[in-house]
Design a protein around this motif. Structure first.
Motif, PDB file in Angstrom:
ATOM      1  N   TRP A 135      47.133  27.377  42.491  1.00  0.00           N
ATOM      2  CA  TRP A 135      46.091  26.700  41.682  1.00  0.00           C
ATOM      3  C   TRP A 135      45.084  28.062  41.754  1.00  0.00           C
ATOM      4  CZ3 TRP A 135      47.379  24.458  37.977  1.00  0.00           C
ATOM      5  CH2 TRP A 135      48.354  23.678  38.355  1.00  0.00           C
ATOM      6  N   THR A 136      44.310  28.524  42.919  1.00  0.00           N
ATOM      7  CA  THR A 136      43.665  30.069  42.933  1.00  0.00           C
ATOM      8  C   THR A 136      43.871  30.849  41.400  1.00  0.00           C
ATOM      9  OG1 THR A 136      44.060  29.262  45.749  1.00  0.00           O
ATOM     10  CG2 THR A 136      42.915  31.638  44.465  1.00  0.00           C
ATOM     11  N   GLN A 137      45.359  30.671  41.820  1.00  0.00           N
ATOM     12  CA  GLN A 137      45.483  32.061  40.454  1.00  0.00           C
ATOM     13  C   GLN A 137      45.046  32.035  39.304  1.00  0.00           C
ATOM     14  OE1 GLN A 137      49.311  32.351  41.894  1.00  0.00           O
ATOM     15  NE2 GLN A 137      49.415  33.956  43.168  1.00  0.00           N
ATOM     16  N   TRP A 138      45.320  30.458  39.555  1.00  0.00           N
ATOM     17  CA  TRP A 138      45.662  29.424  37.630  1.00  0.00           C
ATOM     18  C   TRP A 138      43.800  29.619  37.543  1.00  0.00           C
ATOM     19  CZ3 TRP A 138      42.533  25.465  35.680  1.00  0.00           C
ATOM     20  CH2 TRP A 138      43.074  24.737  35.062  1.00  0.00           C
ATOM     21  N   LEU A 139      42.916  29.517  38.861  1.00  0.00           N
ATOM     22  CA  LEU A 139      41.665  29.363  38.555  1.00  0.00           C
ATOM     23  C   LEU A 139      41.255  30.545  38.171  1.00  0.00           C
ATOM     24  CD1 LEU A 139      40.116  26.873  41.466  1.00  0.00           C
ATOM     25  CD2 LEU A 139      39.833  26.712  38.435  1.00  0.00           C
ATOM     26  N   PHE A 140      41.881  31.630  38.782  1.00  0.00           N
ATOM     27  CA  PHE A 140      41.247  33.373  38.372  1.00  0.00           C
ATOM     28  C   PHE A 140      41.727  33.570  36.718  1.00  0.00           C
ATOM     29  CE2 PHE A 140      42.802  37.798  37.067  1.00  0.00           C
ATOM     30  CZ  PHE A 140      42.044  38.046  37.979  1.00  0.00           C
ATOM     31  N   LEU A 141      42.617  32.804  36.547  1.00  0.00           N
ATOM     32  CA  LEU A 141      43.655  33.590  35.277  1.00  0.00           C
ATOM     33  C   LEU A 141      42.165  31.978  33.924  1.00  0.00           C
ATOM     34  CD1 LEU A 141      47.279  32.080  35.223  1.00  0.00           C
ATOM     35  CD2 LEU A 141      45.861  35.142  34.816  1.00  0.00           C
ATOM     36  N   GLN A 142      41.480  31.065  34.877  1.00  0.00           N
ATOM     37  CA  GLN A 142      40.570  30.774  33.491  1.00  0.00           C
ATOM     38  C   GLN A 142      39.192  31.679  33.297  1.00  0.00           C
ATOM     39  OE1 GLN A 142      41.534  27.947  31.884  1.00  0.00           O
ATOM     40  NE2 GLN A 142      43.193  27.955  33.510  1.00  0.00           N
ATOM     41  N   PHE A 143      38.731  32.097  34.850  1.00  0.00           N
ATOM     42  CA  PHE A 143      38.310  33.018  34.876  1.00  0.00           C
ATOM     43  C   PHE A 143      38.238  34.241  33.652  1.00  0.00           C
ATOM     44  CE2 PHE A 143      36.659  31.141  39.187  1.00  0.00           C
ATOM     45  CZ  PHE A 143      35.049  31.595  38.493  1.00  0.00           C
ATOM     46  N   PHE A 144      39.003  35.048  33.715  1.00  0.00           N
ATOM     47  CA  PHE A 144      40.174  36.284  32.941  1.00  0.00           C
ATOM     48  C   PHE A 144      39.833  35.579  31.812  1.00  0.00           C
ATOM     49  CE2 PHE A 144      43.644  38.109  30.612  1.00  0.00           C
ATOM     50  CZ  PHE A 144      43.233  39.115  30.870  1.00  0.00           C
ATOM     51  N   HIS A 145      40.376  34.566  31.201  1.00  0.00           N
ATOM     52  CA  HIS A 145      40.479  33.973  29.277  1.00  0.00           C
ATOM     53  C   HIS A 145      39.333  33.813  28.984  1.00  0.00           C
ATOM     54  CE1 HIS A 145      44.372  33.394  29.342  1.00  0.00           C
ATOM     55  NE2 HIS A 145      44.885  32.049  30.942  1.00  0.00           N
ATOM     56  N   ARG A 146      37.748  33.377  29.896  1.00  0.00           N
ATOM     57  CA  ARG A 146      37.038  33.454  29.543  1.00  0.00           C
ATOM     58  C   ARG A 146      35.992  35.023  29.530  1.00  0.00           C
ATOM     59  NH1 ARG A 146      38.641  29.049  30.446  1.00  0.00           N
ATOM     60  NH2 ARG A 146      38.549  27.504  29.557  1.00  0.00           N
ATOM     61  N   GLY A 147      36.884  35.930  30.101  1.00  0.00           N
ATOM     62  CA  GLY A 147      36.051  36.867  30.215  1.00  0.00           C
ATOM     63  C   GLY A 147      35.340  37.345  31.250  1.00  0.00           C
ATOM     64  N   LEU A 148      35.459  36.482  32.166  1.00  0.00           N
ATOM     65  CA  LEU A 148      34.419  36.134  33.647  1.00  0.00           C
ATOM     66  C   LEU A 148      35.164  37.225  35.047  1.00  0.00           C
ATOM     67  CD1 LEU A 148      32.850  32.824  32.888  1.00  0.00           C
ATOM     68  CD2 LEU A 148      32.085  34.901  32.871  1.00  0.00           C
ATOM     69  N   ALA A 149      36.638  37.176  34.261  1.00  0.00           N
ATOM     70  CA  ALA A 149      37.100  38.352  34.832  1.00  0.00           C
ATOM     71  C   ALA A 149      37.856  39.156  34.699  1.00  0.00           C
ATOM     72  CB  ALA A 149      38.150  37.400  36.017  1.00  0.00           C
ATOM     73  N   TYR A 150      37.217  40.707  35.091  1.00  0.00           N
ATOM     74  CA  TYR A 150      37.506  41.808  33.986  1.00  0.00           C
ATOM     75  C   TYR A 150      38.241  42.978  35.064  1.00  0.00           C
ATOM     76  CZ  TYR A 150      32.874  43.014  35.355  1.00  0.00           C
ATOM     77  OH  TYR A 150      31.558  43.505  36.497  1.00  0.00           O
ATOM     78  N   ARG A 151      37.884  43.771  34.657  1.00  0.00           N
ATOM     79  CA  ARG A 151      38.340  44.835  35.470  1.00  0.00           C
ATOM     80  C   ARG A 151      37.447  46.238  35.147  1.00  0.00           C
ATOM     81  NH1 ARG A 151      42.561  46.870  38.384  1.00  0.00           N
ATOM     82  NH2 ARG A 151      43.286  48.979  37.284  1.00  0.00           N
ATOM     83  N   LYS A 152      37.095  47.049  36.263  1.00  0.00           N
ATOM     84  CA  LYS A 152      36.577  48.294  36.140  1.00  0.00           C
ATOM     85  C   LYS A 152      36.116  49.151  37.103  1.00  0.00           C
ATOM     86  CE  LYS A 152      31.897  46.718  37.293  1.00  0.00           C
ATOM     87  NZ  LYS A 152      30.059  46.818  37.411  1.00  0.00           N
ATOM     88  N   LYS A 153      36.102  50.207  35.903  1.00  0.00           N
ATOM     89  CA  LYS A 153      36.021  51.502  36.929  1.00  0.00           C
ATOM     90  C   LYS A 153      34.902  51.682  37.648  1.00  0.00           C
ATOM     91  CE  LYS A 153      37.573  56.241  38.310  1.00  0.00           C
ATOM     92  NZ  LYS A 153      38.888  57.178  38.381  1.00  0.00           N
ATOM     93  N   ALA A 154      34.160  51.964  38.970  1.00  0.00           N
ATOM     94  CA  ALA A 154      32.821  51.780  39.709  1.00  0.00           C
ATOM     95  C   ALA A 154      33.013  52.035  40.827  1.00  0.00           C
ATOM     96  CB  ALA A 154      32.385  49.999  38.932  1.00  0.00           C
ATOM     97  N   PRO A 155      32.136  52.409  41.230  1.00  0.00           N
ATOM     98  CA  PRO A 155      31.882  53.487  42.720  1.00  0.00           C
ATOM     99  C   PRO A 155      31.999  51.438  43.306  1.00  0.00           C
ATOM    100  CG  PRO A 155      29.205  53.288  41.842  1.00  0.00           C
ATOM    101  CD  PRO A 155      30.404  52.931  40.476  1.00  0.00           C
TER     102      PRO A 155
END
Length: 824
Positions: A135-155
């Motif tokens: 369910w931790t993973q499931w919650l991550f997906l909820q963030f992801f589906h709404r654009g609140l979990a994202y991947r970026k290159k950053a310092p």
RNA sequence: GCCGGGGUGGCGGAAUUGGCAGACGCGUCGGACUCAAAAUCCGAUGGGGCCUGCCCCCGUGCGGGUUCAAGUCCCGCCCCCGGCACCA
């Protein structure tokens, strides 16, 4: 040899019985008001430490107290079980993190049970269990589906010792919050949660948290770090593109005499003049290589370099030199700052050092600032000067007008900036919840479909900290097929920051076995928010901010109906020994195991509650523990000696002789004190009130002959003593209760009520003062009027003597308290 | 530097709204019980004074102030702990 409370036998007996009867289980719904009492769950490090004992002892008193007051109390416990120590132990001792963690859990669970905490163990959870992290993973997906979990290159902040990246919140003063190693910057592709999208609400709603300590709210406010100001564009001479700066002081715009860029600013090298390139390059390189520690920790000498380029002041058109300097941070605002030496201390210092002009644009009232003689920047309010059309205006007014003017001309705009950064959640480690993402050459970043969760953590993995996730070297894990197109694909190998796991555990307790959803909505909405949360202040920002963020997000997507998780927060102080925090390196650790073995659970709990108020630091004292053991033994002997009298006794008699009436009064007064003290977390004074009660009861037994004792009054006193003691010393209270002949557990009894009429004494001692100094005392009826009090005071021989021949100019009487004669 | 919390006996700590400073516990001293010790119980315990009275003076970090009365309220400082710290 005086009889002693046989705690070993008593604890063993009741532990078994309580478990058999399932005494502390709480139904999902009950026809009573609910109360959710929660303590921060521990990391299963191996053994409990005194800080845990303190945290859980406090929580247990509250839970038991509320239960006795008739609430349906949810009081759960679990394990924050993912994390680095497990992996470090594995590397060091060759034991698998999974095995190590579960061994620790079973040991610590045993310790908690021994201490007699009233948890509903049916609701136990462990964040490392697949049923949970699914369910931790499931919650991550909820963030992801709404654009609140994202991947970026950053310092990002890299901790070389932990071999992983860290969130900003986990870097304290430039060093890793957990191992104190200085962090180094690294440019990496990482996963983030967009907590900044909630910055404003996280800030605003702090005002709703009236049950939180001000201290914690201030820390969160500072961490979010909102500033209101403006973005202003400065055109660069000879170029299309300008430089945008962020400022909170647009009113000082006419005072700009230079511009500064952060060393990491992308325009630095572009703008550097041909002949200065090399020098500038060296400067930037030096700044970049400096560990984050010395960049951010403490103020340091300002260094800078002229780029050899100019920009144009947006309002005056003047040429303004552009510098690069170490005091400007790329992470904040736009990484570019306008230099206003006259009205900003940092700019002032920089200007003085580099001989830059200082231009005064705000005059303080009744004073004239002279740039040549100023010794510090003037940062307060005043009236604008040297500011073209804005001259003569108060700066606060000018602030708005200048921004409006800039907006109108397209030169700038209003802007709110936060210090809060997005939450970096990837960890290059094994023992965490895998991020449920697949990389496909065709489809790119693909979320694992919900029905394929959990993405299980493989057991057979070499977890050496190489700087890359150990999962990378596990082909069975990495190689998969794309959920979208079915082509061969690779799994994300980073795991999630453990703070993700602890950001939602308080929801899961309400329905720990639910397997169709992270929780049963009806149950969550029944129990949440947590009525009382208790834990260490070290989580003021990290865990408590993240949890608030999660709750707000879940509220927005309709999964919970509250938007703040914790109504009341108690931050307990540290447990110290010899004035210092207990630590292995200082060798001042007191082990709960030994104390419990030697003195029993009740004594251990009682001492830790008695030694200091919960919010304050507590100094451990072996003698203090002895004192508490002595007290419990006294209670044990006293109550047992009274069993024959008390058993079968009825209600207190209608009319009582003075000593009996006094005992009754003491009983009710103690109930009042203890009730009020617990309600406001004065647990130390609650214990001392119980001690005084015991002393009073013992004195009564000593002074009042058996035939003069009223059995009903004595019964009431003894039973009350046990009931009051029940939340603090649950084992002994239960045993004595049974010995009194009671059939039902003391922990199922109602909290004793008190009769305010009985609390009032018949007679009260009134203090007699002359000119504010105590000169005597007199007993008067509790109902005495001020005139009667004064009269009684005047009749006291000593007072009569002292007042003789003096003129009494004024008499002040405080009913029930004192009489003060003011004499001339 | 800024923000938050704190400073009370030998120690941990108590003191509603301004109303007996030091509750409760520890420690220390004295006494009882005991062959002795432990355990237990009783008493004393902020400092000073002399006229030994259940009397007087001083006393809550420091200096002022308000008040019949201040640990508590006001003004100005000092020190300790925690957090933040070049955030434009």
């Amino acid at each position: 040899m005086a009889e002693r409370y046989p705690f070993h036998a008593v604890e063993k007996k009741w532990r078994r019985r309580w478990e058999e009867e399932d005494l502390y289980a709480v139904p999902d719904f009950e026809d009573k008001p609910k109360y959710y009492c929660l303590e921060m769950f521990p990391y299963p490090s191996g053994k409990l430490h005194m800080g845990h004992v303190r945290n859980y002892a406090i929580g247990d008193v509250i839970a038991r107290f509320k239960r006795m007051q008739g609430y349906s109390v949810l009081h759960p416990m679990g394990w924050d079980a993912f994390g680095l120590p497990a992996e470090n132990a594995a590397i060091k001792h060759g034991i698998h993190p999974h095995d190590w963690t579960w061994q620790n859990i079973s040991f610590m669970r045993e310790q908690l049970k021994q201490l007699g905490f009233s948890y509903d163990w049916h609701r136990e959870i462990a964040t490392c269990h697949p049923d949970y992290y699914r369910w931790t993973q499931w919650l991550f997906l909820q963030f992801f589906h709404r654009g609140l979990a994202y991947r970026k290159k950053a310092p990002v902040n890299w901790c070389p010792s932990c071999a992983t990246v860290l969130a900003n919140e986990q870097v304290v003063g430039g060093v890793c919050e957990r191992c104190k190693t200085p962090v180094v910057p690294r440019e990496l592709e990482q996963w983030f949660l967009r907590i900044t999208a909630y910055a404003e609400r996280l800030l605003q709603d702090l005002d709703k948290l009236t049950g939180w300590p001000e201290k914690v709210k201030v820390m969160q406010r500072n961490w979010i770090g909102k500033s209101e100001g403006a973005l202003i564009n400065f055109p660069v001479v000879g170029r299309e593109e300008g430089i945008t700066v962020f400022t909170t002081r647009p009113d000082t715009l006419y005072g700009v005499t230079y511009l500064v860029l952060a060393p990491e600013h992308p325009l630095v090298m572009e703008l550097a003049a041909e002949d200065r390139r090399e020098e500038v390059g060296c400067f930037v390189e030096r700044a970049r290589l400096l560990p984050a520690l010395s960049r951010t920790a403490g103020e340091q000498e300002k260094e800078g370099l002229f780029l050899g380029a100019f920009c144009r002041h947006p309002l005056t058109g003047e040429d303004i030199p552009i510098y690069v300097a170490n005091y400007v941070l790329m992470e904040y605002g736009t990484g570019a700052v306008m230099g206003v030496p006259a009205h900003d201390q940092r700019d002032f210092e920089f200007a003085r050092k580099f001989g830059l002009p200082i231009k005064v644009v705000i005059q303080p009232p009744g004073e004239v600032l002279d740039p040549d003689t100023m010794t510090a920047a003037y940062v307060d309010e005043g009236v604008l000067v040297n500011s073209g059309p804005f001259d003569g205006k108060p700066n606060l007014q000018a602030m708005g007008e200048i921004v409006a003017y800039l907006e109108e001309k397209g030169l700038g705009k209003r802007q709110v900036t936060y210090r809060l950064r997005d939450w970096l959640i990837s960890r290059q480690r094994y023992w965490g919840a895998p991020i449920p993402i697949v990389y496909c050459d065709q489809c790119g970043i693909v979320p694992v479909p919900e029905e394929q969760l959990p993405v299980l953590l493989p057991y057979n993995v070499a977890f050496k900290p190489t700087g890359e996730s150990p999962l990378k070297d596990c082909p069975e894990f990495v190689n998969t097929t794309c959920p979208r197109c079915g082509a061969p694909a690779r799994r994300e190998t980073d795991t999630m920051d453990t703070f993700i796991c602890s950001s939602w555990y308080y929801f899961r307790y309400t329905s720990p076995k639910e397997d169709k959803a992270p929780w049963d909505k009806a149950k969550v909405n029944y129990w949440l928010p947590v009525d009382q949360y208790i834990g260490g202040v070290e989580h003021a920002i990290l865990h408590l901010l993240y949890s608030r963020f999660f709750t707000k997000f879940l509220y927005d997507i309709g999964l919970v109906s509250c938007d703040e998780p914790f109504t009341n927060l108690l931050t307990q102080g540290m447990v110290l020994k010899d004035g210092a925090k207990m630590s292995k390196s200082k060798g001042n650790i007191v082990s709960p195991e030994e104390i419990v073995e030697h003195y029993g659970a009740d004594t251990t709990r009682l001492f830790i509650l008695f030694a200091a108020p919960p919010e304050r630091d507590l100094e451990w004292s072996d003698e203090g523990v002895e004192g508490c053991a002595r007290f419990l033994n006294r209670v044990w002997r006293l109550v047992r000696s009274l069993i024959p009298v008390v058993q079968g006794a009825g209600e207190p008699a209608e009319s009582l002789s003075p000593p009996n009436r006094e005992l009754r009064r003491l009983t009710h007064r103690t109930v009042e004190r203890v009730t009020k003290d617990i309600e406001e977390f004065g647990l130390n004074t609650a214990v001392s009130a119980i001690m005084e009660f015991t002393n009073g009861l013992a004195r009564y037994c000593e002074e009042v002959k058996p035939e003069e004792r009223d059995p009903g009054t004595l019964r009431e006193a003894v039973e009350t003593l046990i009931l009051l003691l029940a939340p603090f010393a649950p084992y002994m209270a239960e045993e004595l209760w049974e010995q009194l002949g009671k059939k039902e557990s003391v922990h199922r009894q109602a909290w004793p009520p008190y009769d305010p009429k009985l609390v009032v004494a018949d007679q009260i001692e009134v203090v007699i003062q002359i000119n504010g100094k105590v000169r005597g005392k007199v007993l008067v009826a509790a109902t005495a009027t001020p005139a009667e009090m004064e009269e009684a005071a005047r009749r006291e021989p000593r007072i009569e003597q002292l007042l003789a021949g003096k003129e009494v100019r004024k008499v002040i009487t405080v009913p029930g308290k004192l009489v003060n004669f003011v004499v001339g």
